[in-house]
Design an enzyme around this catalytic site. Structure first.
Site, PDB file in Angstrom:
ATOM      1  CG  HIS A 144     -38.190  63.680 -35.185  1.00 34.56           C
ATOM      2  ND1 HIS A 144     -37.718  64.854 -34.720  1.00 34.56           N
ATOM      3  CD2 HIS A 144     -39.052  63.302 -34.336  1.00 34.56           C
ATOM      4  CE1 HIS A 144     -38.677  65.608 -33.872  1.00 34.56           C
ATOM      5  NE2 HIS A 144     -39.120  64.589 -33.675  1.00 34.56           N
ATOM      6  CG  ASN A 176     -38.832  65.472 -39.044  1.00 36.73           C
ATOM      7  OD1 ASN A 176     -39.182  64.532 -38.051  1.00 36.73           O
ATOM      8  ND2 ASN A 176     -37.846  66.048 -38.977  1.00 36.73           N
ATOM      9  CG  ASP A 231     -35.247  63.561 -27.135  1.00 31.62           C
ATOM     10  OD1 ASP A 231     -35.792  64.113 -26.204  1.00 31.62           O
ATOM     11  OD2 ASP A 231     -35.532  63.269 -28.309  1.00 31.62           O
ATOM     12  CD  GLU A 241     -34.873  66.054 -36.533  1.00 30.73           C
ATOM     13  OE1 GLU A 241     -35.743  65.663 -36.942  1.00 30.73           O
ATOM     14  OE2 GLU A 241     -34.836  66.967 -35.455  1.00 30.73           O
TER      15      GLU A 241
HETATM   16  P1  PGA Z   1     -44.771  65.487 -29.665  1.00 26.40           P
HETATM   17  O1  PGA Z   1     -43.448  65.472 -30.029  1.00 26.40           O
HETATM   18  O2  PGA Z   1     -45.248  64.593 -28.579  1.00 26.40           O
HETATM   19  O3  PGA Z   1     -44.717  67.027 -28.753  1.00 26.40           O
HETATM   20  O4  PGA Z   1     -45.742  65.579 -30.792  1.00 26.40           O
HETATM   21  C1  PGA Z   1     -43.301  64.157 -30.656  1.00 26.40           C
HETATM   22  C2  PGA Z   1     -41.628  64.165 -31.465  1.00 26.40           C
HETATM   23  O5  PGA Z   1     -41.380  64.931 -31.958  1.00 26.40           O
HETATM   24  O6  PGA Z   1     -41.093  63.031 -31.222  1.00 26.40           O
END
Ligand code: PGA
Length: 245
Positions: free
Chosen positions: A140, A138, A70, A145
């Protein structure tokens, strides 16, 4: 073997050699298999180690192609805060991959024609063989999301408030972006093999929902349970809610 397999590590750092072994196994396959990177703090130590492996030739860069999950809308590879920028800062050899076309970045303009060309390019490269994944608080996956349909392909999306809050420190004193271009959930589960990492207590609720809750778009990561070759690496804190009723 059950999928997803779940492995609970004493410490997040134990994931690094396991992830490097995944990359090495992939690099030993014929052709130039496509590896899907994930960004985020979860993978920082891995990228540092990968940079070292590549710099010393212990993993042959010529044996792989790469893409990623992404990108913030409008964040080109040179723009601080963007995902490609993060990947190249965390693993400098990837700058060379980018220059020679072996690292295929998401089109940060999010235009439908660019997205279609990106999807076609990944198909030409044989599709993602190994996809690394993090998980949001959350639930995702990439920037899919909660509520994103399981059938979604690459698309532009609005970021959830929790996601923006988690990105706030990264962009401070500026406001975090509101939109991003992301692999869809159907795109992600089309990868041959998935390896998801989650570390720290703030992921425990999402990890429980992913592995124990309903398979439902309310927790996008629950889709992993329908993939035949999915693997989850957790530290003890991220796994803390799995045993409770
Ligand atoms: P993070 O993000 O590795 O910074 O915890 C993971 C995500 O949001 O998919």
């Amino acid at each position: 073997m059950n999928s997803p397999s779940v492995r609970i590590l004493n410490h997040a750092s134990e994931a690094v050699p396991l992830l490097l072994a995944e990359v090495r196994t992939l690099a030993a396959r014929p052709g130039r298999p496509l590896l899907g990177f994930a960004t985020g703090g979860t993978f920082t130590a891995f990228f540092r180690a990968l940079a070292d492996e590549l710099a010393h030739g212990r993993i042959d860069a010529g044996r792989l192609c790469a893409t990623h999950l992404d990108e913030y809308l409008g964040f080109g590879p040179e723009r601080f805060g963007g995902m490609v920028h993060e990947l190249c800062e965390g693993c400098p050899p990837l700058r060379d991959w980018l220059l020679r076309g072996a690292f295929v970045p998401l089109p940060h303009d999010g235009a439908p024609a660019s997205i279609a060309a990106h999807a076609a390019r990944l198909r030409e490269l044989g599709g993602v063989q190994l996809q690394f994944l993090g998980i949001g608080r959350n639930g995702h996956l990439a920037f899919n999301e909660p509520g994103t349909p399981f059938g979604s392909g690459f698309h532009v999306t609005d970021l959830a408030e929790t996601t923006r809050n988690d990105a706030r420190a990264r962009f401070s004193p500026q406001e975090p972006p509101t939109r991003a271009v992301t692999s869809g959930l159907a795109t992600i589960v089309a990868a041959k093999r998935l390896v998801l990492c989650a570390f720290g207590g703030k992921k425990a609720t999402a990890v429980r929902a992913m592995l124990r809750g309903p398979i439902d778009p309310a927790c996008p990561a629950s889709l992993l349970r329908q993939h035949p070759d999915a693997h989850v690496l957790l530290d003890r804190a991220a796994a803390a809610d799995l045993a409770s009723a």
